[in-house]
Design a protein around this motif. Structure first.
Motif, PDB file in Angstrom:
ATOM      1  N   GLY A  10       0.918   0.471   8.241  1.00 13.71           N
ATOM      2  CA  GLY A  10      -0.125  -0.540   8.073  1.00 13.71           C
ATOM      3  C   GLY A  10      -1.449   0.068   7.648  1.00 13.71           C
ATOM      4  O   GLY A  10      -2.174  -0.505   6.822  1.00 13.71           O
ATOM      5  N   ILE A  11      -1.775   1.227   8.210  1.00 17.08           N
ATOM      6  CA  ILE A  11      -3.026   1.897   7.843  1.00 17.08           C
ATOM      7  C   ILE A  11      -2.949   2.443   6.412  1.00 17.08           C
ATOM      8  O   ILE A  11      -3.891   2.297   5.618  1.00 17.08           O
ATOM      9  N   LEU A  12      -1.810   3.056   6.048  1.00 16.50           N
ATOM     10  CA  LEU A  12      -1.669   3.620   4.707  1.00 16.50           C
ATOM     11  C   LEU A  12      -1.649   2.527   3.628  1.00 16.50           C
ATOM     12  O   LEU A  12      -2.108   2.746   2.510  1.00 16.50           O
ATOM     13  N   VAL A  13      -1.130   1.360   3.987  1.00 22.87           N
ATOM     14  CA  VAL A  13      -1.119   0.243   3.041  1.00 22.87           C
ATOM     15  C   VAL A  13      -2.544  -0.170   2.675  1.00 22.87           C
ATOM     16  O   VAL A  13      -2.793  -0.659   1.562  1.00 22.87           O
ATOM     17  N   ALA A  14      -3.483   0.048   3.602  1.00 18.81           N
ATOM     18  CA  ALA A  14      -4.876  -0.323   3.351  1.00 18.81           C
ATOM     19  C   ALA A  14      -5.462   0.446   2.159  1.00 18.81           C
ATOM     20  O   ALA A  14      -6.497   0.048   1.605  1.00 18.81           O
ATOM     21  N   ARG A  15      -4.799   1.530   1.729  1.00 12.92           N
ATOM     22  CA  ARG A  15      -5.268   2.273   0.538  1.00 12.92           C
ATOM     23  C   ARG A  15      -5.082   1.469  -0.734  1.00 12.92           C
ATOM     24  O   ARG A  15      -5.709   1.743  -1.753  1.00 12.92           O
ATOM     25  N   TYR A  16      -4.197   0.449  -0.687  1.00  7.84           N
ATOM     26  CA  TYR A  16      -3.851  -0.298  -1.894  1.00  7.84           C
ATOM     27  C   TYR A  16      -4.749  -1.510  -2.139  1.00  7.84           C
ATOM     28  O   TYR A  16      -4.502  -2.278  -3.062  1.00  7.84           O
ATOM     29  N   GLY A  17      -5.766  -1.700  -1.307  1.00  4.11           N
ATOM     30  CA  GLY A  17      -6.701  -2.799  -1.533  1.00  4.11           C
ATOM     31  C   GLY A  17      -6.451  -3.996  -0.624  1.00  4.11           C
ATOM     32  O   GLY A  17      -5.481  -4.065   0.121  1.00  4.11           O
ATOM     33  N   VAL A  18      -7.377  -4.949  -0.711  1.00  5.87           N
ATOM     34  CA  VAL A  18      -7.392  -6.088   0.203  1.00  5.87           C
ATOM     35  C   VAL A  18      -6.158  -6.976   0.045  1.00  5.87           C
ATOM     36  O   VAL A  18      -5.559  -7.412   1.029  1.00  5.87           O
ATOM     37  N   ASP A  19      -5.742  -7.273  -1.199  1.00  3.78           N
ATOM     38  CA  ASP A  19      -4.622  -8.206  -1.409  1.00  3.78           C
ATOM     39  C   ASP A  19      -3.314  -7.682  -0.825  1.00  3.78           C
ATOM     40  O   ASP A  19      -2.604  -8.393  -0.098  1.00  3.78           O
ATOM     41  N   LEU A  20      -2.965  -6.426  -1.129  1.00  2.89           N
ATOM     42  CA  LEU A  20      -1.724  -5.861  -0.617  1.00  2.89           C
ATOM     43  C   LEU A  20      -1.785  -5.667   0.900  1.00  2.89           C
ATOM     44  O   LEU A  20      -0.787  -5.863   1.599  1.00  2.89           O
ATOM     45  N   THR A  21      -2.972  -5.309   1.403  1.00  5.58           N
ATOM     46  CA  THR A  21      -3.133  -5.158   2.846  1.00  5.58           C
ATOM     47  C   THR A  21      -2.939  -6.496   3.546  1.00  5.58           C
ATOM     48  O   THR A  21      -2.251  -6.591   4.568  1.00  5.58           O
ATOM     49  N   GLY A  22      -3.551  -7.537   3.001  1.00  8.31           N
ATOM     50  CA  GLY A  22      -3.413  -8.870   3.587  1.00  8.31           C
ATOM     51  C   GLY A  22      -1.978  -9.368   3.536  1.00  8.31           C
ATOM     52  O   GLY A  22      -1.474  -9.948   4.498  1.00  8.31           O
ATOM     53  N   ALA A  23      -1.298  -9.149   2.402  1.00  8.01           N
ATOM     54  CA  ALA A  23       0.097  -9.578   2.256  1.00  8.01           C
ATOM     55  C   ALA A  23       0.999  -8.850   3.249  1.00  8.01           C
ATOM     56  O   ALA A  23       1.895  -9.443   3.865  1.00  8.01           O
ATOM     57  N   HIS A  24       0.764  -7.549   3.396  1.00  7.25           N
ATOM     58  CA  HIS A  24       1.528  -6.766   4.361  1.00  7.25           C
ATOM     59  C   HIS A  24       1.316  -7.286   5.780  1.00  7.25           C
ATOM     60  O   HIS A  24       2.278  -7.435   6.555  1.00  7.25           O
ATOM     61  N   GLN A  25       0.054  -7.590   6.121  1.00  9.76           N
ATOM     62  CA  GLN A  25      -0.257  -8.056   7.467  1.00  9.76           C
ATOM     63  C   GLN A  25       0.417  -9.399   7.757  1.00  9.76           C
ATOM     64  O   GLN A  25       0.950  -9.622   8.845  1.00  9.76           O
TER      65      GLN A  25
END
Length: 467
Positions: free
Chosen positions: A275-290
């Motif tokens: 989840g933390i590493l996904v945050a490197r990909y920007g807000v959209d991908l981080t939000g989708a992952h969450q």
């Protein structure tokens, strides 16, 4: 005592269908309130995610990233507290009521210590987030969220101590009732602290952290009251006199709990680190992952609740030294879990777009989240199998080797596969989710094999000793 169970007569040839039906019914009777309690507690996180997402994309990303960081720290001590369930279950099977009361008190004593340590750690995570490459804007908000969250940690661990003790006595309805009681308070304080009002400024994601701290405090106070007032617990002397935990009890607690803690940490930290590493990909991908992870976690509450019941039942029969019934209990619980997971797979595959639509109307995020939920649906069977096999092993107090298996499955196989696919094959978020699928599948195979072997070995040794 009200929490005892009838011992079925068995033959050397095995169990009848009536035996299987009786044990499965007993597990389900304990598990349903435990599942509902887990879902109620999980709904608090869903509400946090929904309200943060409606406030702003930055708030959604901060709450998602912050909660992942929090769970890595929290799970280390939560795993230790889970040792209370099998300890109490064994004492219940042995009829040692005074030892049950001492275990409750020891749990609350240690909960305060663990809460203070977590409080300190949560207020010093900024350097780690920067080191991992999380965007500056997300780090600032995440830091404020975690500091607000830290105020409730002592009460969160006190609640877990009481919850684990109640679960070990098959008393899951009380935990369920308290968990549902706090949902309106979560909505109220989230609305108040996120958007402000009545002298409180609008705090966004930070407000979610303060609201969660208040809710944790209420959860503990409610469960404390109902545990204190439960007439079935009167003989346990939990609250009549303070007794400092004995060294023998603490030693057993850490002997069982430390491997459980490390095992839970292996799993949670893999999810959290992803989840933390996904945050490197920007807000959209981080939000989708969450969003996708939130939905997958809700589905996970069913096998997790079942695992609580399996641990208690297996632990009870171990205390009674009825190893044939213990083995049956484990298999009945695991089989029940597989049935419920199959239903979960069907729901997630058929309604993934509708599920994501509850969280956001951003079409780009919906498409990404739906593709991740497809992968989540595939690993539902593996996830249910591994957590309930682990639950049966916890009931047997077999925790050391399963921890090694989890380390192999999650960190030596699942996470490296995820890193390779995400960064080197450029699959990004999907690559990490494929890694999760691989890790959970390996864990399921290893843990189920361990329970089959250990339970058979324990039964054979007991029968040989009697002959």
């Amino acid at each position: 005592m009200a929490h005892s169970a009838d011992n079925n007569s068995t033959s050397s040839s095995g169990h009848s269908w009536q035996d299987i039906r009786h044990e499965t019914t007993a597990i389900i009777r304990i598990a349903i309130p435990a599942i509902l309690a887990q879902l109620a507690q999980m709904s608090l996180g869903v509400i946090d995610t929904l309200m943060a997402g409606n406030y702003s994309s930055n708030a959604l990303a901060a709450v998602g990233t912050g909660f992942n960081a929090f769970m890595i720290i929290f799970s280390l001590f939560m795993g230790l507290m889970m040792a209370i369930n099998p300890m109490v279950a064994h004492f219940n099977g042995q009829g040692k009521m005074d030892s049950i009361g001492k275990t409750f008190q020891m749990g609350m004593f240690l909960a305060v210590i663990f809460g203070i340590i977590t409080f300190i750690l949560l207020r010093n995570v900024d350097p780690i987030l920067y080191l991992l490459g999380v965007e500056d804007a997300i780090v600032e908000t995440t830091s404020g969220y975690l500091k607000a969250l830290s105020w409730g940690c002592v009460f969160a661990f006190l609640f877990i101590a009481l919850r684990s003790g109640n679960e070990g006595l098959f008393s899951t309805k009380i935990v369920m009732f308290c968990s549902f009681m706090v949902i309106p308070f979560n909505l109220l304080f989230n609305t108040w602290f996120i958007y402000g009002g009545l002298g409180v400024p609008a705090m966004g994601a930070v407000g979610v952290g303060y609201a969660t701290s208040v809710v944790w405090t209420l959860l503990f106070l409610f469960l404390l009251f109902f545990t204190w007032r439960n007439p079935s617990f009167a003989s346990l002397n939990i609250f009549k006199k303070i007794r400092w935990p004995t060294w023998a009890l603490i030693k057993e607690f850490f002997s069982i709990g430390t491997p459980m803690s490390l095992g839970l940490l292996m799993e949670v930290s893999m999810f959290g680190m992803i989840g933390i590493l996904v945050a490197r990909y920007g807000v959209d991908l981080t939000g989708a992952h969450q969003i996708a992870m939130n939905i997958a976690t809700v589905a996970f509450m069913v096998p997790w609740g079942l695992s609580i019941a399996i641990t208690a039942r297996v632990g009870y029969w171990m205390g009674r030294q009825d190893y044939r019934q213990m083995r049956l209990s484990g298999f009945c619980g695991i089989g029940t879990s597989l049935f419920f997971q199959a239903v979960s797979v069907a729901i997630m595959l058929l309604f993934r777009y509708q599920l994501v639509g509850v969280y956001t109307d951003d079409q780009a995020i919906i498409e990404i989240s739906a593709s991740l939920i497809f992968l989540a649906a595939i690993f539902q069977l593996s996830d249910g199998l591994q957590v309930n096999s682990a639950g049966a092993l916890r009931g047997m107090k077999d925790t050391k080797i399963p921890t090694v298996y989890m380390a192999i499955a999650y960190w030596f196989i699942g996470f490296p596969v995820g890193i390779y696919l995400a960064d080197y094959m450029d699959l990004k978020v999907k690559g990490f989710w494929i890694g999760i699928l691989v890790g959970l599948t390996v864990a399921a195979i290893l843990l189920l094999g361990r329970f089959i072997h250990r339970s058979k070995q324990t039964l054979a040794f007991a029968e040989a000793s009697r002959s």
